[in-house]
Design an enzyme around this catalytic site. Structure first.
Site, PDB file in Angstrom:
ATOM      1  CB  SER A 271      24.541  48.642  16.050  1.00  0.00           C
ATOM      2  OG  SER A 271      25.877  48.627  16.522  1.00  0.00           O
ATOM      3  CG  HIS A 272      23.471  55.090  16.913  1.00  0.00           C
ATOM      4  ND1 HIS A 272      23.226  56.135  16.043  1.00  0.00           N
ATOM      5  CD2 HIS A 272      23.969  55.661  18.054  1.00  0.00           C
ATOM      6  CE1 HIS A 272      23.553  57.279  16.620  1.00  0.00           C
ATOM      7  NE2 HIS A 272      24.011  57.017  17.837  1.00  0.00           N
ATOM      8  CD  GLU A 273      25.550  50.182  19.478  1.00  0.00           C
ATOM      9  OE1 GLU A 273      25.310  48.982  19.710  1.00  0.00           O
ATOM     10  OE2 GLU A 273      24.661  51.022  19.223  1.00  0.00           O
TER      11      GLU A 273
ATOM     12  CB  THR B 137      20.450  50.342  16.116  1.00  0.00           C
ATOM     13  OG1 THR B 137      21.341  51.080  15.262  1.00  0.00           O
ATOM     14  CG2 THR B 137      21.262  49.413  17.000  1.00  0.00           C
TER      15      THR B 137
ATOM     16  CG  ASP C  49      22.123  55.536  12.765  1.00  0.00           C
ATOM     17  OD1 ASP C  49      21.343  55.244  11.849  1.00  0.00           O
ATOM     18  OD2 ASP C  49      22.037  55.048  13.912  1.00  0.00           O
TER      19      ASP C  49
END
Length: 237
Positions: free
Chosen positions: A209-211, A183, A101
């Site tokens: 998501s990214h995190e 995301t 990502d």
């Protein structure tokens, strides 16, 4: 059998990759390149070019010649792509470049709300970091983790400064991009975004998501997927 180099995200630490290694075949070694404070690359370097050169020097000390296998998450992907470009310019083979990502920093807005977003990401990483070793009962280890988190906060602040000035080089090889679909900005064409900077791009989308892309839950999908891809890399044996 060979292995790969895993470059830290903005936190400066590569602890996430220890969980990734559980999903890869035995004998495939992963080496984490980190940036601990106060003397790490994030804290000491004036720009991303200097960060890349410093990590490249460490990489060359550990493995003087290719083929090289690189993977990086977020800022780590930015560094890995720049390292791959330099290695190719030096006549070395880069057999695998994996981007978790990661997107060219020129397309990001590093002003205004970015600081708040970075703080939120720090908080999420703290939660993941603490849960990664939550079963450790040793009080010394708990103190070490608390101190490390303070370093993570400072590294994120410096990382925003570095990324806001970064320029992505051209890498004349292929990269494999793992996209955190939840995301991904609406309307963003990841292939077009990377086209000026890569000769070829293989894309795999993940429902996260990214995190969370290196969280334990996401690695249940990402790990086996990456393992299957790496099995096709002949230089890994």
């Amino acid at each position: 059998m060979g292995g790969g180099f895993c470059i830290h995200p903005a936190s400066g630490f590569a602890w996430q990759y220890s969980s990734l290694s559980r999903h890869l075949r035995p004998g495939l070694a992963l080496v984490g390149l980190q940036s601990p404070r106060p003397d790490g690359a994030i804290a000491r370097c004036a720009d991303m070019d200097a960060v890349c050169e410093r990590h490249l020097a460490n990489l060359r000390r550990m493995q003087p010649q290719g083929p090289y296998h690189l993977i990086g998450y977020s800022l780590g992907g930015t560094v890995a792509q720049a390292m791959a470009a330099r290695l190719r310019q030096q006549g070395e083979e880069v057999a695998f470049l994996g981007l978790l990502d990661t997107y060219p920093p020129e397309g990001e807005d590093w002003n205004g709300p970015t600081e708040d977003e970075a703080k939120a990401e720090v908080a999420r990483e703290q939660e993941q970091f603490m849960s990664a070793t939550e079963d450790a009962a040793d009080a010394f280890m708990l103190r070490e983790k608390t101190e490390m988190f303070g370093h993570i906060v400072a590294n994120y602040q410096d990382a925003v400064r570095l990324l806001s000035q970064a320029r992505t080089p051209r890498y004349d090889g292929a990269a494999t991009l793992f996209v955190a679909r939840r995301t991904l900005p609406e309307g963003m064409d990841v292939r077009e975004t990377w086209r000026p900077h890569l000769a070829d791009l293989n894309v795999h989308e993940l429902d996260c998501s990214h995190e969370d892309i290196v969280s334990r839950q996401s690695l249940e999908t990402l790990g086996p997927l990456l393992d299957g891809i790496l099995k096709e890399v002949g230089s890994l044996g």
